[in-house]
Design an enzyme around this catalytic site. Structure first.
Site, short mmCIF file in Angstrom:
data_model
loop_
_atom_site.label_atom_id
_atom_site.label_comp_id
_atom_site.label_asym_id
_atom_site.label_seq_id
_atom_site.Cartn_x
_atom_site.Cartn_y
_atom_site.Cartn_z
N ARG A 1 0.75 -1.14 -0.11
CA ARG A 1 -0.11 0.04 -0.09
C ARG A 1 0.97 1.22 0.18
O ARG A 1 0.74 2.13 -0.85
CB ARG A 1 -0.86 -0.03 1.55
CG ARG A 1 -1.77 -1.24 1.14
CD ARG A 1 -2.92 -0.88 2.25
NE ARG A 1 -3.30 -2.56 2.50
CZ ARG A 1 -4.66 -2.59 2.94
NH1 ARG A 1 -5.46 -1.61 2.90
NH2 ARG A 1 -5.22 -3.93 3.28
N ASP B 1 -1.87 -16.28 -2.65
CA ASP B 1 -2.31 -15.84 -3.91
C ASP B 1 -0.95 -14.78 -4.56
O ASP B 1 -0.93 -14.95 -5.71
CB ASP B 1 -3.32 -14.75 -3.67
CG ASP B 1 -3.42 -13.71 -2.31
OD1 ASP B 1 -2.38 -13.84 -1.72
OD2 ASP B 1 -4.53 -13.41 -2.01
N GLU C 1 -11.01 -8.24 -6.22
CA GLU C 1 -10.33 -9.36 -7.04
C GLU C 1 -11.21 -9.81 -8.37
O GLU C 1 -10.62 -10.19 -9.38
CB GLU C 1 -9.97 -10.74 -6.30
CG GLU C 1 -9.01 -10.59 -5.31
CD GLU C 1 -9.22 -9.60 -3.96
OE1 GLU C 1 -10.57 -9.57 -3.82
OE2 GLU C 1 -8.45 -9.10 -3.48
#
Ligand code: DMJ
Length: 595
Positions: A223, A352, A483
């Site tokens: 981030r 992921d 997603e």
């Protein structure tokens, strides 16, 4: 109690007789004996506490064997600590010492090495009126989310839209303004310039990097580092570069483990790091230490200091070499021994973005990182052989794997994989291209099916008669995650099948209907419930990812063209590194187009 007892024994109270004095002396002796025993016991007990307990970290600093670069790093860190006592930007002075050896990155040359202007001919404005109208709607949603954040939570990490206040949380180690840093590039590409300027000013004047809290290395990287890097590359504002270099340097001590695999949590002030209390046997998480590569390569690019790339290449080397069960990468690895800790494999949470970063590392290297390419396609082959399943109803999904046993569930997080497979379709074996396109389309279709109420649950199952539905109450929440929409965006860009724009629009309508409240957007607790229940949180990734991907979905492809830009896992665009161009004269830019 102790202080009172000690005072009572050691102070001579008036009116005590000589025989009383003898008794008092033996009392003193017994008490001191008891006290020293107690202190020894307490210290001993500290060693048995888990690493994550605050008390332990206060009393026992970590002493771990260090990787080869230790001496170099010690030098850099001691410099960083001395300088960070003053204003944080001073750490990245253009001196030739420390982690940030050379800040003379040539921004103009970088721009010339892009194939196309980042914002296209007209900011990606679509010619079709309906698409333009839809794009305007998404822009309005961004402005609404931003304005409310600004009114009620300015400077905090996230907005609580129901209670109209800010949320700080404990993921960012005392850093503030996550929604601001996460929004910079979205505001910029949407042309919300007043809002972008407010965000920029806040970063410049109020983003304090001298925090001393416990941060998730992964979250700060994707981030804050990602957000600042993108803001710099898109705008050329030197301030963003200075900030990100300071922050990058603060993350380096996390790699001081026997293997160089970083631990999950780092104190941004002291540099002490440790593993998550919930991660089995002090392990590090694949999706966390495997999701640093893109940002760290850019930190090296900007600083002209190879240390960041060295850190992530070390992780890569270890993962490439280690034996993998059936070619799969389990989610937990010991940063001490470098061995897998459990055999749980998942394309969703915990695993992921490691896979995502393999293919994106290859693409971001201007297709020169052959190792990343090889690892990605081998991993995909293992995933297809072991995890990809077809449901009785014909839906393709990626199951989870626990030591050889399949759990027929897919998380919302795993839905990014449609996008991942499609962006890698062209660079695998040529005979597999169509297969990858089909696989990507099938996964995206499955994820769309899970959006029965036009928004989907956190996890959905394919057993006991379930077909992409959440069977447990605890899996039914939707927290504004991106997603599924992310995959629509990539599928649209690479196939131009109009159904992806239609699916994206369904999601916009559902977000408006179920998640929009008076003061922002909120996640919901149950996507199947008739009456909506809000979770009172406007996640920063909603501004950074969900709305950005929707905006791109309704824009022309020349807004952040995929030939030039790779999105990090928080949707922050990072440019392809064209080494030969950057080191040479520069100049691949098509001069006939404007910005
Ligand atoms: C984001 O912070 C990133 O996309 C990350 O990779 C996964 N989780 C959230 C969004 O769901």
């Amino acid at each position: 109690f102790f202080v009172a007892s000690i005072l009572r024994i050691f102070l001579e109270l008036p009116g005590v007789s000589a025989s009383g004095m003898g008794l008092r002396l033996s009392q003193k002796f017994v008490f001191l004996l008891f006290l020293s025993g107690l202190v020894t016991l307490c210290f001993g007990a500290l060693f048995f506490l888990p690493d994550s307990v605050r008390l332990k970290r206060i009393f026992l600093s970590k002493t771990e064997s260090q990787p080869v670069t230790k001496a170099l790093e010690d030098m850099m860190l001691s410099r960083s600590k001395t300088e960070s006592a003053s204003k944080d930007e001073k750490v990245t002075s253009s001196s030739n010492q420390g982690a940030n050896t050379d800040t003379s990155f040539d921004y103009n040359k970088f721009k010339k090495c892009l194939l196309k202007p980042p914002l296209g001919i007209e900011h990606g404005k679509p010619s079709d009126p309906q698409t333009l109208q839809r794009r305007e709607k998404v822009k309005e949603m961004m402005k609404f989310a931003w304005d409310n954040y600004k009114s009620f939570a300015w400077g905090k990490n996230e907005l609580r839209p129901l209670t109209r206040n800010g949320h700080i949380g404990n993921m960012f180690g005392g850093l503030r303004g996550a929604s601001i840093v996460d929004s910079l590039d979205t505001l910029y590409i949407m042309g919300l310039m007043d809002e972008y300027n407010d965000a920029k000013e806040w970063v410049e004047t109020s983003l304090d990097l001298n925090s001393n809290g416990e941060a998730s290395l992964f979250e700060v990287n994707i981030r804050y580092v990602g957000g600042l890097l993108s803001a710099y590359y898109l705008t050329g504002e030197e301030m963003f570069k200075r900030k990100v270099m300071v922050l990058g340097e603060k993350l380096l001590p996390a790699f001081n483990t026997p293997t160089g695999i970083p631990r999950g949590v780092i104190n941004l002030g002291s540099g002490t790091s440790w593993s998550w209390g919930w991660a089995s046997a002090g392990s590090s998480i694949l999706a966390e230490f495997g999701t640093l590569h893109l940002e760290f390569v850019h930190l090296s690019e900007l600083s002209n200091n190879g240390i960041y790339t060295e850190k992530v290449m070390n992780i890569r080397k270890l993962l490439n070499k280690i034996e993998k069960p059936h070619g799969l990468y389990p989610n937990f690895l010991s940063p001490v021994s470098g061995n897998w800790v459990q055999h749980h494999v998942s394309i969703g949470g915990l695993g992921d973005s490691f896979y995502e970063y393999l293919i994106k590392s290859y693409l971001m290297s201007d297709k020169t990182d052959e190792e990343a390419k090889k690892m990605y396609y081998s991993a995909l082959e293992a995933i297809e052989a072991n995890l990809v399943q077809k449901s009785p109803g014909g839906l393709t999904y990626m199951a989870e794997w626990r030591g050889g046993i399949l759990d027929h569930k897919m998380g919302h997080l795993a839905c990014f994989s449609g996008g991942m497979v499609v962006i890698g379709a062209d660079d695998g074996a040529p005979e597999k291209r169509q297969h990858y396109l089909d696989l990507a389309a099938e996964i995206t279709h499955t994820c769309h099916e899970s959006y029965t109420t036009k928004l989907g649950p956190e996890a959905f199952r394919f057993d006991g008669g379930a077909e992409a539905t959440a069977t447990r109450l605890s899996d039914r929440y939707y927290i504004l995650r991106p997603e599924v929409i992310e995959s629509y965006m990539y599928m649209w860009r690479l196939t131009h099948d109009p159904k992806y724009r239609e699916w994206g629009w369904e999601a916009v309508e559902a977000l408006e209907k179920h998640c929009r409240v008076e003061a922002g957007f909120s996640g919901i607790r149950d996507v199947y419930a008739q009456t909506v229940s809000h979770d009172n949180m406007q996640q920063s990734f909603f501004l950074s990812e969900t709305l950005k991907y929707l905006y791109l979905l309704f824009s022309d492809d020349d807004l952040l063209p995929l030939e030039d830009w790779v999105f990090n896992t928080e949707a922050h665009p990072l440019p392809v590194v064209r080494k030969s161009c950057l080191q040479g004269e520069g100049g691949t830019h098509d001069k006939t187009t404007s910005e």
